[in-house]
Design a protein around this motif. Sequence first.
Motif, PDB file in Angstrom:
ATOM      1  N   GLU A   1      52.754 -17.520 -68.250  1.00 25.53           N
ATOM      2  CA  GLU A   1      52.919 -18.900 -68.693  1.00 25.53           C
ATOM      3  C   GLU A   1      51.809 -19.246 -69.685  1.00 25.53           C
ATOM      4  O   GLU A   1      52.043 -19.953 -70.678  1.00 25.53           O
ATOM      5  N   GLY A   2      50.609 -18.746 -69.412  1.00 20.81           N
ATOM      6  CA  GLY A   2      49.489 -18.978 -70.320  1.00 20.81           C
ATOM      7  C   GLY A   2      49.716 -18.335 -71.678  1.00 20.81           C
ATOM      8  O   GLY A   2      49.399 -18.917 -72.717  1.00 20.81           O
TER       9      GLY A   2
ATOM     10  N   ILE B   1      42.541 -17.854 -65.781  1.00 17.85           N
ATOM     11  CA  ILE B   1      43.659 -17.193 -65.117  1.00 17.85           C
ATOM     12  C   ILE B   1      44.223 -16.097 -66.013  1.00 17.85           C
ATOM     13  O   ILE B   1      44.533 -14.990 -65.564  1.00 17.85           O
ATOM     14  N   LEU B   2      44.322 -16.406 -67.295  1.00 21.26           N
ATOM     15  CA  LEU B   2      44.958 -15.502 -68.237  1.00 21.26           C
ATOM     16  C   LEU B   2      44.118 -14.270 -68.555  1.00 21.26           C
ATOM     17  O   LEU B   2      44.619 -13.141 -68.563  1.00 21.26           O
ATOM     18  N   PHE B   3      42.810 -14.448 -68.803  1.00 24.99           N
ATOM     19  CA  PHE B   3      42.004 -13.356 -69.308  1.00 24.99           C
ATOM     20  C   PHE B   3      40.751 -13.025 -68.512  1.00 24.99           C
ATOM     21  O   PHE B   3      40.141 -11.975 -68.731  1.00 24.99           O
ATOM     22  N   LEU B   4      40.330 -13.887 -67.598  1.00 23.51           N
ATOM     23  CA  LEU B   4      39.096 -13.619 -66.867  1.00 23.51           C
ATOM     24  C   LEU B   4      39.344 -13.264 -65.407  1.00 23.51           C
ATOM     25  O   LEU B   4      38.411 -13.145 -64.636  1.00 23.51           O
TER      26      LEU B   4
ATOM     27  N   GLU C   1      42.284  -9.483 -61.305  1.00 20.35           N
ATOM     28  CA  GLU C   1      43.534  -9.256 -60.600  1.00 20.35           C
ATOM     29  C   GLU C   1      44.730  -9.446 -61.520  1.00 20.35           C
ATOM     30  O   GLU C   1      45.670  -8.669 -61.521  1.00 20.35           O
ATOM     31  N   THR C   2      44.689 -10.494 -62.337  1.00 19.47           N
ATOM     32  CA  THR C   2      45.803 -10.764 -63.234  1.00 19.47           C
ATOM     33  C   THR C   2      45.945  -9.678 -64.276  1.00 19.47           C
ATOM     34  O   THR C   2      47.030  -9.156 -64.510  1.00 19.47           O
ATOM     35  N   LEU C   3      44.853  -9.315 -64.931  1.00 14.03           N
ATOM     36  CA  LEU C   3      44.930  -8.311 -65.976  1.00 14.03           C
ATOM     37  C   LEU C   3      45.361  -6.966 -65.414  1.00 14.03           C
ATOM     38  O   LEU C   3      46.065  -6.202 -66.065  1.00 14.03           O
ATOM     39  N   GLY C   4      44.961  -6.669 -64.206  1.00 13.31           N
ATOM     40  CA  GLY C   4      45.353  -5.413 -63.595  1.00 13.31           C
ATOM     41  C   GLY C   4      46.831  -5.376 -63.251  1.00 13.31           C
ATOM     42  O   GLY C   4      47.436  -4.311 -63.167  1.00 13.31           O
ATOM     43  N   GLU C   5      47.432  -6.543 -63.069  1.00 12.36           N
ATOM     44  CA  GLU C   5      48.843  -6.627 -62.698  1.00 12.36           C
ATOM     45  C   GLU C   5      49.761  -6.417 -63.894  1.00 12.36           C
ATOM     46  O   GLU C   5      50.884  -5.942 -63.747  1.00 12.36           O
ATOM     47  N   LEU C   6      49.275  -6.772 -65.088  1.00 15.89           N
ATOM     48  CA  LEU C   6      50.116  -6.705 -66.276  1.00 15.89           C
ATOM     49  C   LEU C   6      49.964  -5.357 -66.961  1.00 15.89           C
ATOM     50  O   LEU C   6      48.906  -5.024 -67.472  1.00 15.89           O
TER      51      LEU C   6
ATOM     52  N   ALA D   1      35.131 -17.021 -76.721  1.00 17.52           N
ATOM     53  CA  ALA D   1      35.834 -17.951 -75.840  1.00 17.52           C
ATOM     54  C   ALA D   1      35.245 -17.912 -74.431  1.00 17.52           C
ATOM     55  O   ALA D   1      35.027 -18.962 -73.803  1.00 17.52           O
ATOM     56  N   SER D   2      34.964 -16.711 -73.939  1.00 18.64           N
ATOM     57  CA  SER D   2      34.424 -16.557 -72.593  1.00 18.64           C
ATOM     58  C   SER D   2      33.052 -17.213 -72.468  1.00 18.64           C
ATOM     59  O   SER D   2      32.746 -17.869 -71.467  1.00 18.64           O
TER      60      SER D   2
END
Length: 212
Positions: free
Chosen positions: A74-75, A115-118, A121-126, A175-176
């Motif tokens: 979504e992000g 959520i999108l880049f930091l 868990e999320t980055l590992g899922e995609l 950005a970070s």
Amino acid sequence: MNSAKVKGTLQKRRERYRTELRDETLSAARKLIQEEGYQGLTIRKLAQRMECSPMALYSYFADKQALLAALALEGFEKVAKRFDSTVHRDPLIAVKKILLDYIGYAVENPNEYRILFLSVETLGELELTREDLQERNPAFGPLFNRVETCIKVGVLQGDAFAVSTVLWTAAHGAASVLITAQKFPFSSRRLYAEEVVETILSGVQNRVIAGV
């Protein structure tokens, strides 16, 4: 009303309900992360907040990882909307604008960006291939396309994917820093972003970047 028509109407209502509940779930998850961080997000806690059973949410998201992945995707769509109007006769200026818009999105939407880049868990899922990033990823694809144009007209040199990756890395770093180092004594946060972008663009203009 015949049975086929009734069945079709009921099916549309169910689909609309599922879409609405999914959207409500993602919204509630974002708020929970904002309040308690990633560790505070669980399907059970989310169900309590939404006043429904955990099983109801499991029918949409298999686990926390799937929920985070949905938030990330979504992000990506939100990031893409910022790039839709990024058209300029000078392709290098278009690249610069995309990088600044990217940083601007992070500053204006820090929780979504986390959520999108930091989120590891999320980055590992995609699981994304080069083709996914170049052709279908709304956060990387527009940058890649502009960089590819720059290389074709001779204002940049090297492998388009590698150059795009280097530029994205610099923008992501800026950005970070801007969303995590809130008390860092920047003279101007906007000028900092602009200086990072100018510096990295100057760097890639003056060297050939091989494939990475």
